[in-house]
Design a protein around this motif. Structure first.
Motif, PDB file in Angstrom:
ATOM      1  N   ASN A  28      43.749  14.037 107.408  1.00  0.00           N
ATOM      2  CA  ASN A  28      42.974  13.036 106.673  1.00  0.00           C
ATOM      3  C   ASN A  28      43.836  11.795 106.426  1.00  0.00           C
ATOM      4  O   ASN A  28      45.056  11.798 106.634  1.00  0.00           O
ATOM      5  N   SER A  29      43.207  10.729 105.956  1.00  0.00           N
ATOM      6  CA  SER A  29      43.897   9.438 105.816  1.00  0.00           C
ATOM      7  C   SER A  29      45.028   9.496 104.786  1.00  0.00           C
ATOM      8  O   SER A  29      46.056   8.819 104.947  1.00  0.00           O
ATOM      9  N   GLU A  32      48.953   8.660 105.592  1.00  0.00           N
ATOM     10  CA  GLU A  32      49.679   7.671 104.800  1.00  0.00           C
ATOM     11  C   GLU A  32      50.971   8.253 104.242  1.00  0.00           C
ATOM     12  O   GLU A  32      52.002   7.579 104.195  1.00  0.00           O
TER      13      GLU A  32
END
Length: 282
Positions: free
Chosen positions: A201-202, A206
């Motif tokens: 997932n983002s 990150e």
């Protein structure tokens, strides 16, 4: 925990007391001229187990009274060309009535031939992550496939070895090391298998982007505390570790597909390593 050797006639079963035998098939010592075993190095952290291991090996003999010469120590896989600093306990034993080309010395079998850096005698340096996997197709989170074509040619002897393009002897010859020709070979394959990246997932991507090469969760704590993952067990140790491109991998555990408790983040791509990369490093 007691390491014991149970001898009955010509058969021996090695076991840890309280656990099932290490092998379901008894070992006939009249057949085997030599024995090689490996286990976790932590066995030697227990003085009682280490002492019992020495005693048991010293008493090991065939049914007609022939004893064994033996040795054991913890070795680092990177010292033999593997791009991974994995430590293992190696036990080697030889029947004393069997003659070798030269006298049996355990140290001759486990002497490292690769080193962490340049040496006086010119030993080749450890195989690095980049040497091992840089020929694989570059994929990002969620990309890749179970079977895909190579997009680059092999650029290092290790990559050529892993593709089956050269025999093991040629890999060592490229490092100016001569080994026995009685070695196995790897089947040649023009395809890459199991090179599929997890679909992160983002938030996870990150996090990975903000951990430097060779870094860990502690770098997030200092620079991006907003990205810190939940705190795990206090004794968990290293977590969210990122690999180095110019060093071997650290031990690749079975749960390398999880960032917690491991160093399994790709050095320059924000994702965890793929199954193919993990196999290349092993």
């Amino acid at each position: 925990m007691r390491y014991s050797t149970l001898i009955s006639g010509a058969h021996t079963t090695l076991r840890l007391s309280g656990f099932p035998p290490l092998s379901g098939v008894p070992l006939s010592l009249t057949v085997y001229t030599g024995i090689v075993m490996e286990n976790v190095p932590n066995l030697l952290n227990n003085a009682a187990v280490a002492g019992a291991l020495t005693t048991d090996l010293d008493e090991l003999e065939t049914n007609n009274g022939v004893d064994y010469e033996f040795g054991f120590s913890v070795v680092n896989a990177a010292g033999y060309g593997v791009p991974q600093t994995r430590s293992r306990l190696i036990i080697i034993a030889k029947r004393s009535d069997v003659n070798l080309v030269k006298d049996f010395r355990y140290s001759d079998f486990v002497e490292p031939i690769f080193s962490v850096g340049p040496t006086l005698f010119g030993s080749p340096q450890y195989t690095t992550f980049d040497e091992a996997v840089s020929d694989l197709p570059i994929i990002h989170s969620g990309e890749g496939d179970e079977k895909m074509a190579y997009s680059n040619s092999a650029s290092t002897p290790y990559q050529m070895l892993m593709r089956g393009e050269i025999p093991i002897a040629d890999f060592f010859q490229a490092k100016n090391i001569t080994i026995s020709e009685r070695t196995a070979s790897i089947r040649r394959s023009p395809m890459v298998y199991n090179h599929r990246a997890q679909n992160h997932n983002s938030v996870l991507i990150e996090r990975f982007n903000n951990i430097p090469e060779g870094g860990s969760k502690e770098d997030l704590r200092e620079k991006r505390p907003d990205l810190l993952p939940p705190e795990g067990h206090p004794d968990q140790g290293l977590t969210y570790g990122r690999l180095w491109r110019d060093k071997p991998a650290t031990t690749i555990p079975a749960n390398y597909s999880r960032p917690s408790g491991n160093r399994s983040i790709h050095p320059w791509i924000p994702r965890l390593i793929t199954p193919r990369e993990a196999m290349r490093l092993s």
